[in-house]
Design a protein around this motif. Sequence first.
Motif, short mmCIF file in Angstrom:
data_model
loop_
_atom_site.label_atom_id
_atom_site.label_comp_id
_atom_site.label_asym_id
_atom_site.label_seq_id
_atom_site.Cartn_x
_atom_site.Cartn_y
_atom_site.Cartn_z
N PHE A 50 0.82 -1.21 0.00
CA PHE A 50 0.00 0.00 0.00
C PHE A 50 0.85 1.26 0.00
N CYS A 51 1.99 1.23 0.67
CA CYS A 51 2.90 2.38 0.65
C CYS A 51 3.44 2.63 -0.76
N ILE A 52 3.78 1.56 -1.45
CA ILE A 52 4.33 1.68 -2.80
C ILE A 52 3.31 2.34 -3.73
N PHE A 53 2.05 1.95 -3.59
CA PHE A 53 1.04 2.49 -4.50
C PHE A 53 0.45 3.82 -4.06
N SER A 54 0.29 4.03 -2.76
CA SER A 54 -0.33 5.27 -2.31
C SER A 54 0.67 6.39 -2.05
N GLY A 55 1.93 6.04 -1.81
CA GLY A 55 2.94 7.06 -1.53
C GLY A 55 3.09 8.11 -2.62
N PRO A 56 3.31 7.69 -3.86
CA PRO A 56 3.44 8.69 -4.92
C PRO A 56 2.17 9.53 -5.10
N VAL A 57 1.02 8.93 -4.89
CA VAL A 57 -0.23 9.68 -5.02
C VAL A 57 -0.32 10.75 -3.93
N PHE A 58 -0.03 10.36 -2.68
CA PHE A 58 -0.06 11.33 -1.59
C PHE A 58 0.95 12.44 -1.82
N ILE A 59 2.15 12.08 -2.22
CA ILE A 59 3.19 13.09 -2.34
C ILE A 59 2.94 14.00 -3.54
N ILE A 60 2.62 13.42 -4.69
CA ILE A 60 2.46 14.24 -5.90
C ILE A 60 1.10 14.93 -5.93
N ALA A 61 0.03 14.15 -5.86
CA ALA A 61 -1.31 14.75 -5.93
C ALA A 61 -1.60 15.60 -4.69
N GLY A 62 -1.18 15.12 -3.52
CA GLY A 62 -1.39 15.90 -2.31
C GLY A 62 -0.66 17.22 -2.36
N PHE A 63 0.56 17.19 -2.85
CA PHE A 63 1.37 18.40 -2.98
C PHE A 63 0.71 19.41 -3.91
N ILE A 64 0.33 18.96 -5.09
CA ILE A 64 -0.27 19.85 -6.09
C ILE A 64 -1.62 20.37 -5.63
N CYS A 65 -2.49 19.46 -5.20
CA CYS A 65 -3.84 19.87 -4.77
C CYS A 65 -3.78 20.77 -3.54
N SER A 66 -2.85 20.49 -2.64
CA SER A 66 -2.73 21.30 -1.44
C SER A 66 -2.36 22.75 -1.78
N PHE A 67 -1.42 22.93 -2.70
CA PHE A 67 -1.06 24.29 -3.10
C PHE A 67 -2.24 25.00 -3.75
N ILE A 68 -2.95 24.31 -4.62
CA ILE A 68 -4.08 24.93 -5.31
C ILE A 68 -5.19 25.29 -4.33
N ILE A 69 -5.55 24.36 -3.45
CA ILE A 69 -6.64 24.60 -2.51
C ILE A 69 -6.28 25.70 -1.52
N ASP A 70 -5.03 25.72 -1.05
CA ASP A 70 -4.62 26.74 -0.08
C ASP A 70 -4.61 28.13 -0.68
#
Length: 142
Positions: A50-70
């Motif tokens: 689960f870390c292998i599959f969700s890690g990149p999503v959290f880091i990349i999508a979370g990073f991008i979406c977090s900047f946009i939403i903030d």
Amino acid sequence: MRVEVVKRILIGIIATVIFSFSLAVFTVVPFLNGESNTFGFSLPAYFIIFCIFSGPVFIIAGFICSFIIDTLCTKYLHALIGYIIAGKITAIVILYFNLGGPLPLNADTFSFLVLGILASLLYYHIFIIWRTRFFKRSLSLH
């Protein structure tokens, strides 16, 4: 700016660990109570998968979406709705590319969308905890 990037990457890593461990626990429990001829991995194996599959999503999508939403949302409720929408969009994009086309309307798709929403809300609330912790620290310095 560099501090914001590192902060959001660390939040993505923390969210990955919490999300992956929670998912691994829920995945392993049925196998512990299952029949003797069923196959299942151990808790650490599921956690790593689960870390292998969700890690990149959290880091990349979370990073991008977090900047946009903030930048777009200043109030908690607006940001909460923004993170819910971001979780749904991210889950839809991942499903679309994994399935190679339109999404079927079934319980598996709905479950994946719910996981996307829960993942984005986990990221957001870790972000809030991080922000309030450092905000309190900066208040005590002045």
